[in-house]
Design a protein around this motif. Structure first.
Motif, PDB file in Angstrom:
ATOM      1  N   VAL A 108      30.225  24.372  30.859  1.00  0.00           N
ATOM      2  CA  VAL A 108      31.185  25.297  30.682  1.00  0.00           C
ATOM      3  C   VAL A 108      30.541  26.532  31.450  1.00  0.00           C
ATOM      4  O   VAL A 108      29.428  27.026  31.331  1.00  0.00           O
ATOM      5  N   GLU A 109      31.367  27.274  32.142  1.00  0.00           N
ATOM      6  CA  GLU A 109      31.116  28.539  33.049  1.00  0.00           C
ATOM      7  C   GLU A 109      31.451  29.722  32.427  1.00  0.00           C
ATOM      8  O   GLU A 109      32.595  29.654  31.660  1.00  0.00           O
ATOM      9  N   VAL A 110      30.795  30.918  32.182  1.00  0.00           N
ATOM     10  CA  VAL A 110      31.215  31.985  31.768  1.00  0.00           C
ATOM     11  C   VAL A 110      31.130  33.043  32.937  1.00  0.00           C
ATOM     12  O   VAL A 110      30.019  33.316  33.589  1.00  0.00           O
ATOM     13  N   ARG A 111      32.261  33.709  33.132  1.00  0.00           N
ATOM     14  CA  ARG A 111      32.440  34.877  34.277  1.00  0.00           C
ATOM     15  C   ARG A 111      33.052  36.025  33.544  1.00  0.00           C
ATOM     16  O   ARG A 111      34.200  35.860  33.240  1.00  0.00           O
ATOM     17  N   PRO A 112      32.457  37.340  33.973  1.00  0.00           N
ATOM     18  CA  PRO A 112      33.165  38.481  33.734  1.00  0.00           C
ATOM     19  C   PRO A 112      34.344  38.450  34.444  1.00  0.00           C
ATOM     20  O   PRO A 112      34.318  38.316  35.711  1.00  0.00           O
ATOM     21  N   LEU A 113      35.509  38.989  34.124  1.00  0.00           N
ATOM     22  CA  LEU A 113      36.441  39.568  34.859  1.00  0.00           C
ATOM     23  C   LEU A 113      36.058  40.750  35.732  1.00  0.00           C
ATOM     24  O   LEU A 113      35.522  41.637  35.270  1.00  0.00           O
ATOM     25  N   ALA A 114      36.717  40.726  37.009  1.00  0.00           N
ATOM     26  CA  ALA A 114      36.576  41.721  37.890  1.00  0.00           C
ATOM     27  C   ALA A 114      37.277  42.880  37.557  1.00  0.00           C
ATOM     28  O   ALA A 114      38.355  42.708  37.235  1.00  0.00           O
ATOM     29  N   VAL A 115      36.935  44.238  37.577  1.00  0.00           N
ATOM     30  CA  VAL A 115      37.457  45.210  37.160  1.00  0.00           C
ATOM     31  C   VAL A 115      37.707  46.225  38.498  1.00  0.00           C
ATOM     32  O   VAL A 115      36.781  46.600  39.134  1.00  0.00           O
ATOM     33  N   TYR A 116      39.130  46.147  39.042  1.00  0.00           N
ATOM     34  CA  TYR A 116      39.436  47.243  40.053  1.00  0.00           C
ATOM     35  C   TYR A 116      39.978  48.523  39.641  1.00  0.00           C
ATOM     36  O   TYR A 116      40.835  48.515  39.089  1.00  0.00           O
ATOM     37  N   ASP A 117      39.201  49.747  39.809  1.00  0.00           N
ATOM     38  CA  ASP A 117      39.919  50.932  39.506  1.00  0.00           C
ATOM     39  C   ASP A 117      40.354  51.605  40.771  1.00  0.00           C
ATOM     40  O   ASP A 117      40.153  51.541  41.889  1.00  0.00           O
TER      41      ASP A 117
END
Length: 117
Positions: A108-117
């Motif tokens: 199981v892999e956990v990755r934060p979503l990228a946030v582009y402002d």
């Protein structure tokens, strides 16, 4: 913070009669986990995926695109499903990931979503 939880299992994990019985048990555990995550307001989306033999990959090279049957990476494991969650922090995301039911050898892999402002 939003995290994508990716579920990888051996391609043949659910083969045969015993595998299909195990799949039924695993799916029931996923449904219970999803219900709990929805009740906490943490679950945004999630689903299992069909077998990797149904995949088509678009490859771009030198500005041209070609289609290929199957997943891009040739591996013994395949991406079997995902959860998209919104939790306060990485520790909570990891606590969810540890509850994901998988067959022996699953990851199981956990990755934060990228946030582009």
């Amino acid at each position: 913070m939003q995290y994508m939880i990716l579920i990888y299992e051996p391609e043949d994990a659910y083969a045969g009669e015993a595998g299909q019985a195990a799949l039924g048990e695993i799916v029931a555990k996923h449904m219970a986990l999803a219900a709990d995550l929805r009740a906490k307001g943490w679950m945004k989306d999630g689903s299992g995926l069909q077998d990797s033999t149904t995949a088509t990959t678009v490859v771009t090279k030198d500005g041209r695109q070609t289609l290929h049957d199957g997943p891009f990476a040739e591996t013994r494991e395949h991406l079997g499903g995902y959860y998209l969650i919104d939790v306060p922090n990485l520790d909570d995301a990891l606590s969810v990931a540890k509850r994901i039911p998988v067959m022996d050898g699953g990851k199981v892999e956990v990755r934060p979503l990228a946030v582009y402002d």
